[in-house]
Scaffold this active site. Structure first.
Site, PDB file in Angstrom:
ATOM      1  N   ARG A  89      -6.239   3.272  13.590  1.00 32.22           N
ATOM      2  CA  ARG A  89      -5.881   1.873  13.807  1.00 32.22           C
ATOM      3  C   ARG A  89      -6.941   1.128  14.604  1.00 32.22           C
ATOM      4  O   ARG A  89      -6.830  -0.071  14.817  1.00 32.22           O
ATOM      5  CB  ARG A  89      -4.553   1.768  14.563  1.00 32.22           C
TER       6      ARG A  89
ATOM      7  N   ARG B 286      16.958  -9.330   7.201  1.00 31.96           N
ATOM      8  CA  ARG B 286      16.675  -8.605   8.452  1.00 31.96           C
ATOM      9  C   ARG B 286      16.195  -9.573   9.529  1.00 31.96           C
ATOM     10  O   ARG B 286      15.319 -10.404   9.281  1.00 31.96           O
ATOM     11  CB  ARG B 286      15.601  -7.541   8.197  1.00 31.96           C
TER      12      ARG B 286
ATOM     13  N   ARG C 126      12.480 -11.534   1.824  1.00 28.07           N
ATOM     14  CA  ARG C 126      13.195 -10.316   1.434  1.00 28.07           C
ATOM     15  C   ARG C 126      14.686 -10.438   1.755  1.00 28.07           C
ATOM     16  O   ARG C 126      15.064 -10.854   2.856  1.00 28.07           O
ATOM     17  CB  ARG C 126      12.591  -9.147   2.217  1.00 28.07           C
TER      18      ARG C 126
ATOM     19  N   LYS D 161       0.832  -1.214   0.000  1.00 25.04           N
ATOM     20  CA  LYS D 161       0.000   0.000   0.000  1.00 25.04           C
ATOM     21  C   LYS D 161       0.863   1.259   0.000  1.00 25.04           C
ATOM     22  O   LYS D 161       0.447   2.286  -0.520  1.00 25.04           O
ATOM     23  CB  LYS D 161      -0.980  -0.002   1.172  1.00 25.04           C
TER      24      LYS D 161
END
Ligand code: ZN
Length: 319
Positions: free
Chosen positions: A88, A162, A127, A13
């Site tokens: 949220r 990561r 990733r 997004k």
């Protein structure tokens, strides 16, 4: 256009938001950025936010909403905004709605970029980033793997993973997101403002779907509204202009412009107050004139009175 973006971490997004900013020239309002800027600037709200953060507390919704409201008053937000990262939860969504209502700038669209959880898992856990800071190339072992495992195609450096991108951490992050967002999805759905776009496929394909939603669903709605306003102005007293604004926030059922227009003007006609004024007030007024005893029959007797005066005495005498 006033949009709230909803989407999980890894849904893409953020990328869609950047493209929307470029295409429609509206700012993205990110509460994280606002907080940092307010704290750096040392504004009233910034000092409150800093005090909360220094005390290890969450910044209150009031402070965040205050910063959003300040941000909305800047000229670049006149044509609209994209809210990312806020609200949220339901109380925040309600407070946001209330604030935007005061500004007469209600949300028009809550856009959910929807991606299956397993795809999100692969996107995040797969990733890999080039450890050479000067290169920074990004790979994904599932979707865009480097030619040789663990090595950057461009510079040959090792690829880094990561530590917070491991499966357990990511899964719990996604669960937190799911718990937070599901109620918001229902909230905006109930308002008729929720639209969902599949977040799979190429960035451009997704963006095409996003802009289709905006062009097909929001623009005709605006056109229908102005048509309705024009029709209402012709067919009815000048009042209709204000009520016509509310449907902007409502469902973009955006069919032909003519139908909503007809419905709206039809709905407004009965509202005219003329019939109420027509009530037969005048008829009652003449009645009170006659003397007390003869209230109901007064009107006819009155006319006859002059004639009765002569015969009346005779009748009494006969009895
Ligand atoms: Zn590299």
């Amino acid at each position: 256009m006033r949009i709230v973006l909803l989407g999980a971490p890894g849904s893409g997004k953020g990328t869609q938001s950047k493209l929307l900013i470029e295409k429609y020239k509206i700012p993205q309002i990110s509460t994280g950025d606002l907080l940092r800027a307010a704290v750096a600037a040392g504004s009233d709200l910034g000092r409150k936010a800093k005090a909360a953060m220094d005390a290890g507390q969450l910044v209150s919704d009031d402070v965040v909403l205050g910063m959003i409201q300040e941000r909305l008053s800047k000229p670049d937000a006149r044509a609209g905004f994209i809210l990312d990262g806020f609200p949220r939860n339901i109380p925040q969504a309600q407070a946001l709605d209330a604030m935007l209502a005061r500004l007469s700038q209600p949300l028009q669209l809550a856009l959910l970029v929807d991606v299956d959880t397993e795809v999100l898992m692969k996107r995040i856990t797969g990733r890999r980033t080039c450890s050479n800071a000067a290169c920074g190339a990004i790979y994904n072992i599932y979707f865009s793997a480097p030619k040789s495992q663990g090595k950057c195609d461009k510079c040959g450096s090792n690829l880094a993973h990561r530590s917070d991108d491991n499966e357990n951490t990511v899964r719990s992050r996604l669960q937190v997101y799911e718990q937070q967002t599901a109620p918001l999805v229902s909230y905006y759905k109930a308002q008729g403002k929720l639209r969902t776009v599949r977040g799979t496929g190429s960035v451009n394909e997704i963006f095409k779907n996003v802009t289709d939603i905006i062009e097909v669903q929001m623009r005709p709605l605006a056109a229908a509204m102005s048509a309705a306003q024009a029709a209402a102005a012709k067919s009815a007293p000048p009042k209709p202009v204000k009520p016509a604004k509310k449907p902007a926030a409502a469902k973009p059922a955006a069919k032909p412009a003519a139908k909503p227009a007809a419905k709206k003007s039809a709905a407004k006609k009965p509202a005219a107050k003329k019939p109420a004024a027509k009530k037969p007030v005048p008829k009652k007024k003449p009645a009170p004139k006659p003397k007390k005893k003869a209230v109901k029959k007064a009107a006819p007797k009155k006319a006859k009175k002059p004639a009765k005066k002569r015969p009346a005495p005779k009748a009494k005498k006969k009895k």
